[in-house]
Each structure stands twice: as C-alpha cells, then as structure tokens.
Write a protein that holds these residues in place. Structure first.
Motif, PDB file in Angstrom:
ATOM      1  N   ALA A  66       0.900  -1.143   0.089  1.00  0.00           N
ATOM      2  CA  ALA A  66       0.267  -0.220   0.011  1.00  0.00           C
ATOM      3  C   ALA A  66       0.952   1.282   0.108  1.00  0.00           C
ATOM      4  N   LEU A  67       1.965   1.095   0.616  1.00  0.00           N
ATOM      5  CA  LEU A  67       2.858   2.410   0.624  1.00  0.00           C
ATOM      6  C   LEU A  67       3.420   2.534  -0.642  1.00  0.00           C
ATOM      7  N   TRP A  68       3.789   1.618  -1.452  1.00  0.00           N
ATOM      8  CA  TRP A  68       4.361   1.739  -2.600  1.00  0.00           C
ATOM      9  C   TRP A  68       3.478   2.199  -3.573  1.00  0.00           C
ATOM     10  N   MET A  69       2.222   1.764  -3.583  1.00  0.00           N
ATOM     11  CA  MET A  69       1.248   2.590  -4.401  1.00  0.00           C
ATOM     12  C   MET A  69       0.902   3.863  -4.173  1.00  0.00           C
ATOM     13  N   PHE A  70       0.991   4.061  -2.783  1.00  0.00           N
ATOM     14  CA  PHE A  70       0.893   5.756  -2.429  1.00  0.00           C
ATOM     15  C   PHE A  70       2.061   6.388  -2.776  1.00  0.00           C
ATOM     16  N   LEU A  71       3.312   5.973  -2.607  1.00  0.00           N
ATOM     17  CA  LEU A  71       4.313   6.700  -3.003  1.00  0.00           C
ATOM     18  C   LEU A  71       4.467   6.964  -4.399  1.00  0.00           C
ATOM     19  N   PHE A  72       3.927   6.120  -5.503  1.00  0.00           N
ATOM     20  CA  PHE A  72       3.568   6.453  -6.856  1.00  0.00           C
ATOM     21  C   PHE A  72       2.662   7.597  -6.954  1.00  0.00           C
ATOM     22  N   LEU A  73       1.558   7.414  -6.215  1.00  0.00           N
ATOM     23  CA  LEU A  73       0.745   8.626  -6.272  1.00  0.00           C
ATOM     24  C   LEU A  73       1.276  10.048  -5.914  1.00  0.00           C
TER      25      LEU A  73
END
Length: 253
Positions: A66-73
């Motif tokens: 979830a953190l990875w997806m948030f960082l892309f965002l």
C-alpha cells in the motif's frame, strides 16, 4: 522537447520526449526488478499483490505494498504541484521533478549494494523508485497534454490497437494525425523495450552501478533543452544585429 506546451508543441517534441524518457522508464523497470524483485514503474501488479496479502491476512506485507502504491501517487502529486506552483510556462520549471528523479536514481546506484532483501529494505529502495516514476509519469503527461506516458505500456498497447483498427476505416486512414499517433505509440513501445533490455544487460554486468545509465539520459534531456534555448536566443539576437547593420533605420524604429 520539455519546455514546449500547448499550441507550441509539435509531434517531434513528443517523439523526442517518448524516446529519452521511454528508455529511462524501461531501464528502471528492468534494473529495479532485477535489483529489488519489485516492479518499480507502475502499480497495476501491486494491486493484485495487495489483494492477495489482504486475503492471506499478511498485514505487514500489505502495508508495504500500500505504501508503494501511495508513493507512486505521491510522486505524481508532487510533480503536478511543482509545475502548478512554478508555472508550466516558466523557464526550466520542468527541471525540478527531473532533478529529484536523478537524486533518487543516484541513491539506488550508490547504496543499492546495501540492499539485503528484507521487507524494510524493499520498502526503502523500491518505494523510492516508484516515487521517481510517479514524478516522471506525471511530468510527461502534463507536458505532452496526456499524449505521452512513458512508465508503463498497458495504455499504450490499448491505444495502438484502437488506432491500428482505425486504419481499416477509409475516412480515418487518410488522416495524417492517425499515422502520427501510431508512430508515437510505436516509438514509446520500442524505446521502453530497448531501455528494459539495456537495463537488464547492464545490471547483470555492473550491478547497481547500472542506475547511472538513466541518470545520464536524464541529464542529457535537461541539457538538450537548456542549450537549445541559449542557442536559439543567440541565433535570434545575431539575426537582429545583422539586420540592424544592413538597415540602420531599424535601429531608430
């Protein structure tokens, strides 16, 4: 290539953008996967992994994904915010997100050897690359008016399929814009794949030092626009000076 916007932007500008930043994204995609065992240029695959970890009640891994997806965002958000606040028409405003991306890639090149395969290590290294690719994807999309996207190929293949089908329509087949779009999609796909192949080869040969490759490409992209601006201004001033010498009346007007 980077500084032209709106009506000033031509298909050639988009082709150059797709070439250089497509190679960069493909390179990071391959080298990031080989180095950290994580896809680092898009979040599509992470959505499936996130769902799997939730189903298995592996909350710790799910939080990291979830953190990875948030960082892309977050990368896309920060890039858009920078261009909005500095003004997309201001000189070199695009250079800030690219400079941040260079710093992140430099971090992977310098400290990638310390990667130990743990979840925390993946969180740091893979997360930083996802943030960088979010920056790049947003930057490219805003500059090109959402015509070019370089960090993933799903949408590009979809658009290419639609546009190839339109070639069978006699009315649309004769439109130059359609062929221009198809050419752009093919360029993005070709150079993304080229970057991935080169990135995989160099990573196997040089390890994490391979990340210096995309850094060089990004620096070239920045310098290309900077020196073109200076060269064009020098050319314009020279022409004006010559005209004034040949026709002194221009100086009075």
């Amino acid at each position: 290539m980077l500084r032209h916007l709106g009506a000033k932007r031509t298909p050639q500008h988009n082709l150059r953008l797709a070439t250089l930043l497509g190679i960069t994204a493909g390179f990071v995609n391959a080298a990031g996967f080989l180095g950290f065992s994580v896809l680092t240029t898009n979040v599509t695959g992470h959505a499936a992994l996130f769902a799997e970890r939730i189903a298995l009640q592996d909350w710790k891994t799910a939080q990291v994904i979830a953190l990875w997806m948030f960082l892309f965002l977050a990368g896309a958000f920060i890039s858009s915010l920078i261009l909005s606040f500095t003004g997309r028409n201001q000189r070199y405003s695009y250079s800030i997100p690219i400079f941040i991306e260079i710093i992140i890639l430099l971090f992977s090149g310098l400290y990638g050897q310390r990667y130990d395969g743990t979840l925390v290590s993946k969180e740091i290294f893979a997360g930083s690359l996802l943030f960088a690719m979010g920056l790049q994807n947003s930057l490219v999309s805003m500059i090109s008016g959402s015509v070019v996207r370089t960090t993933h190929l799903t949408g590009t293949f979809t658009d290419l399929g639609i546009e190839l089908a339109q070639l069978f329509n006699k009315e649309k087949r004769s439109q130059p814009a359609l062929r221009t779009k198809i050419k752009l999609r093919l360029v993005i796909i070709f150079f993304f794949m080229t970057g991935a192949i080169v990135g995989a080869y160099l990573f196997h040969r040089f390890g994490f030092n391979a990340f210096y490759g995309p850094i060089g490409i990004l620096i070239y992209a920045l310098l290309y626009d900077i020196f073109r601006i200076r060269t064009m201004r020098f050319y314009q001033r020279t022409i004006i000076a010559i005209k004034k010498i040949l026709d002194p009346e221009l100086e009075d007007s």
